[in-house]
Design an enzyme around this catalytic site. Structure first.
Site, PDB file in Angstrom:
ATOM      1  N   GLN A 183       8.674  -0.113  -6.501  1.00  0.00           N
ATOM      2  CA  GLN A 183       9.958   0.159  -5.462  1.00  0.00           C
ATOM      3  C   GLN A 183      10.650  -1.098  -5.513  1.00  0.00           C
ATOM      4  O   GLN A 183      10.297  -2.109  -5.642  1.00  0.00           O
ATOM      5  CB  GLN A 183       9.491   0.589  -4.035  1.00  0.00           C
ATOM      6  CG  GLN A 183       8.816   1.960  -4.090  1.00  0.00           C
ATOM      7  CD  GLN A 183       8.615   2.056  -2.509  1.00  0.00           C
ATOM      8  OE1 GLN A 183       9.473   2.448  -1.674  1.00  0.00           O
ATOM      9  NE2 GLN A 183       7.431   2.472  -2.068  1.00  0.00           N
ATOM     10  N   PHE A 299       6.385 -12.947   4.509  1.00  0.00           N
ATOM     11  CA  PHE A 299       6.068 -14.277   3.969  1.00  0.00           C
ATOM     12  C   PHE A 299       5.060 -14.191   2.800  1.00  0.00           C
ATOM     13  O   PHE A 299       4.172 -13.683   2.989  1.00  0.00           O
ATOM     14  CB  PHE A 299       5.403 -15.129   5.242  1.00  0.00           C
ATOM     15  CG  PHE A 299       5.028 -16.572   4.715  1.00  0.00           C
ATOM     16  CD1 PHE A 299       6.058 -17.613   4.516  1.00  0.00           C
ATOM     17  CD2 PHE A 299       3.858 -17.083   4.665  1.00  0.00           C
ATOM     18  CE1 PHE A 299       5.921 -18.744   4.183  1.00  0.00           C
ATOM     19  CE2 PHE A 299       3.762 -18.314   4.289  1.00  0.00           C
ATOM     20  CZ  PHE A 299       4.742 -19.236   4.019  1.00  0.00           C
ATOM     21  N   ASP A 367      -2.608   5.066   1.146  1.00  0.00           N
ATOM     22  CA  ASP A 367      -2.103   4.559  -0.073  1.00  0.00           C
ATOM     23  C   ASP A 367      -2.407   3.254  -0.429  1.00  0.00           C
ATOM     24  O   ASP A 367      -2.177   2.498  -1.067  1.00  0.00           O
ATOM     25  CB  ASP A 367      -0.534   4.615   0.244  1.00  0.00           C
ATOM     26  CG  ASP A 367       0.062   4.388  -1.434  1.00  0.00           C
ATOM     27  OD1 ASP A 367      -0.568   5.137  -2.403  1.00  0.00           O
ATOM     28  OD2 ASP A 367       0.961   3.657  -1.643  1.00  0.00           O
ATOM     29  N   GLU A 372      -6.584  -6.967  -2.011  1.00  0.00           N
ATOM     30  CA  GLU A 372      -6.577  -8.449  -2.503  1.00  0.00           C
ATOM     31  C   GLU A 372      -7.554  -9.253  -1.746  1.00  0.00           C
ATOM     32  O   GLU A 372      -7.712  -9.055  -0.434  1.00  0.00           O
ATOM     33  CB  GLU A 372      -5.330  -8.867  -2.298  1.00  0.00           C
ATOM     34  CG  GLU A 372      -4.353  -8.612  -3.361  1.00  0.00           C
ATOM     35  CD  GLU A 372      -3.015  -7.804  -3.082  1.00  0.00           C
ATOM     36  OE1 GLU A 372      -3.332  -7.016  -2.374  1.00  0.00           O
ATOM     37  OE2 GLU A 372      -2.382  -7.761  -4.020  1.00  0.00           O
TER      38      GLU A 372
END
Ligand SMILES: *[C@@H]1O[C@H](CO)[C@@H](O)[C@H](O)[C@H]1NC(C)=O
Ligand SMILES: *[C@@H]1O[C@H](CO)[C@@H](O)[C@H](O)[C@H]1NC(C)=O
Length: 486
Positions: A183, A299, A367, A372
């Site tokens: 996106q 950030f 979703d 990570e």
């Protein structure tokens, strides 16, 4: 048409033909009758062959649909097939029933306010205060001082409010397309070299996203809600996020890379852009009100953390007719635990994924196909909660399957469970509303979360309690479910 009804249909036609044939014999027109029969048989067969060919070509069309990670609102043709996955039996249905039963006999303590929450809320609110004497090198705190193996922000972070305010006010030095995900996002370089991702507003606050849980574009406000919810749950693994109203002309166009610049244009008095990304197109721009575009500024984590993306074991197929392994197998967790990466003996990664499931279920985020880890040189790094934009889709629906890691593994970090118990009796929404109200005032925007989404979180928290109660019964002892691993 199913093959059963095709064969019944076939039998009926043949019976009629047979009667017709007998009458013909009576009139000694055997040859004529045989001719007609032959024609009929051929016609009927051609008809059924056509049906079969059409059915199978529809199927293969579906197969060729790409795996969409972040897709748009569905067209009518996709929506029609929403319920077709029910053909495949999902193990989720049994557990739905069990959890519903458990919710009905939930002990009254879960409905009462637990006064312990006040201490946590007061502390978090005081962290949001802005200090007057901010240092030049304030960015080194969230980049270098704060992150460790367990979190991005420590349990006590008195500089938090000051840093969030710096993020809100920092001058934009450089604006580029962010080549992340599918996106439209901007990668901004701020003064002092800090980087931040800007996700624009696409929806009004009360838009309800219907259809599969992963539908729609990012909800920018969800990124800010996720940030504050993570503090309440002591899961400080969400990057810093604030609301920012960018002046597209002065802050972006003047500092834009040529690639981004060419996608910016005026529409009447409004400045628009469409960016360069997988789903970006000049037919689908995002426009400011005049020059001003609201969005979330997130950030960017420092490079030294060395984030590595991993496939989520409870990933969805993103195909309506295909179930994922975890949707078909009650013992899926056992198989996940067989791999060393998820064995509770070696790391708390599986428990972290349960935390993630709890967090996502409260926010209605279905979703999280990847997660990570900061793999610089941390031992046992925590699963980070990055990219929360698909949350806050539909306040009226609870997607119980987001909780699959919890109800299939039946384990949870003690720290997380303690926090969840602390926010019983409606104090989760009350606390979250107070934390987010600060951001709404500071950024001068409409309230960032609707009452419907807030009360949905209280309702979903009761479901989480019910699942843990179910797990304790299933595994007999509390100590088999509530684990003190960190
Ligand atoms: C653009 O702004 C001008 C001045 O504020 C105003 O008169 C005009 O109606 C606006 N045009 C549109 C299309 O909104
Ligand atoms: C209140 O919260 C604390 C901290 O999580 C917890 O230890 C305690 O059991 C909770 N009280 C009730 C009645 O749930």
């Amino acid at each position: 048409m199913s093959s059963l009804s095709i064969s019944i249909y076939r039998r009926l036609i043949f019976d009629h033909v047979f009667l017709f044939l007998l009458q013909m014999i009576g009139r000694r027109c055997v040859l004529l009758a045989l001719g007609i029969l032959l024609i009929l048989v051929i016609t009927v067969n051609i008809y059924f062959i056509r049906i079969i060919v059409e059915n199978s070509s529809q199927k293969s069309q579906f197969k060729n649909l790409p795996l969409v990670e972040e897709n748009y609102l569905p067209g009518p043709s996709l929506r029609k097939n929403e319920n077709s996955r029910n053909f495949q039996k999902s193990v989720g249905e049994d557990i739905n029933e069990k959890i519903k039963e458990e919710t009905q006999i939930l002990p009254s303590k879960y409905f009462k306010q637990n006064t312990s929450y006040l201490i946590v809320l007061e502390r978090l609110l005081s962290e949001l205060k802005i200090m007057d004497n901010a240092h030049e090198d304030i960015w080194s705190i969230p980049s270098n001082n704060w992150p460790d193996a367990h979190q991005l922000i420590p349990p006590s972070a008195p500089e938090l409010g000051t840093i969030l305010d710096a993020l809100r006010k920092a001058k934009v030095k450089h604006a580029d397309n962010a080549v992340l995900g599918t996106q439209l996002k901007l990668m901004l370089t701020l003064e002092n070299g800090a980087k931040a991702v800007f996700k624009p507003q696409w929806y009004s606050r009360d838009t309800v996203i219907r259809g599969p849980v992963y539908y729609g574009k990012d909800r920018h406000n969800a990124e800010i809600v996720a940030f504050h919810l993570s503090s309440l749950l002591a899961l400080r693994r969400v990057p810093l996020a604030v609301i920012r109203k960018l002046d597209l002309n002065n802050e972006i166009r003047k500092h834009a890379t040529p690639e981004l610049y060419t996608t910016m244009y005026q529409e009447g008095n409004d400045t628009c852009l469409y960016g360069v990304c997988h789903y970006c197109s000049s037919n689908d721009p995002v426009c400011g009100t005049g020059d001003i575009l609201e969005g979330a500024l997130i950030f960017w984590l420092p490079r030294y953390l060395h984030l590595v993306k991993h496939r989520h074991p409870w990933q969805r197929t993103y195909k309506k007719k295909k179930l994922a392994p975890w949707e078909m197998d009650d013992n899926y967790c056992k198989k996940v635990k067989e791999s060393k990466a998820y064995s509770p003996q070696f790391s708390s990664r599986l428990l972290d994924l349960v935390d993630t499931a709890v967090f996502d279920f409260l926010m209605d985020n279905g979703d999280r196909h990847h997660y990570e880890l900061a793999q610089n040189n941390f031992h046992n790094p925590a699963v980070l909660l990055i990219d929360n934009g698909k949350s806050l889709g539909n306040p009226d629906v609870d997607h119980l399957d987001i909780l699959a890691p919890l109800y299939q593994c039946c384990i949870i970090h003690k720290t997380t469970w303690d926090r969840l118990k602390m926010f019983s009796g409606g104090t989760l929404s009350l606390s979250l509303e107070k934390l987010i109200a600060r951001e709404t005032i500071m950024a001068d925007v409409l309230p960032l979360i609707s009452d419907a989404h807030l009360s949905a979180m209280d309702r979903r928290l009761l479901t989480i309690y019910a699942v843990v109660e179910y797990c304790v019964k299933k595994k007999r002892y509390v100590s088999n479910v509530i684990l003190d691993h960190r």
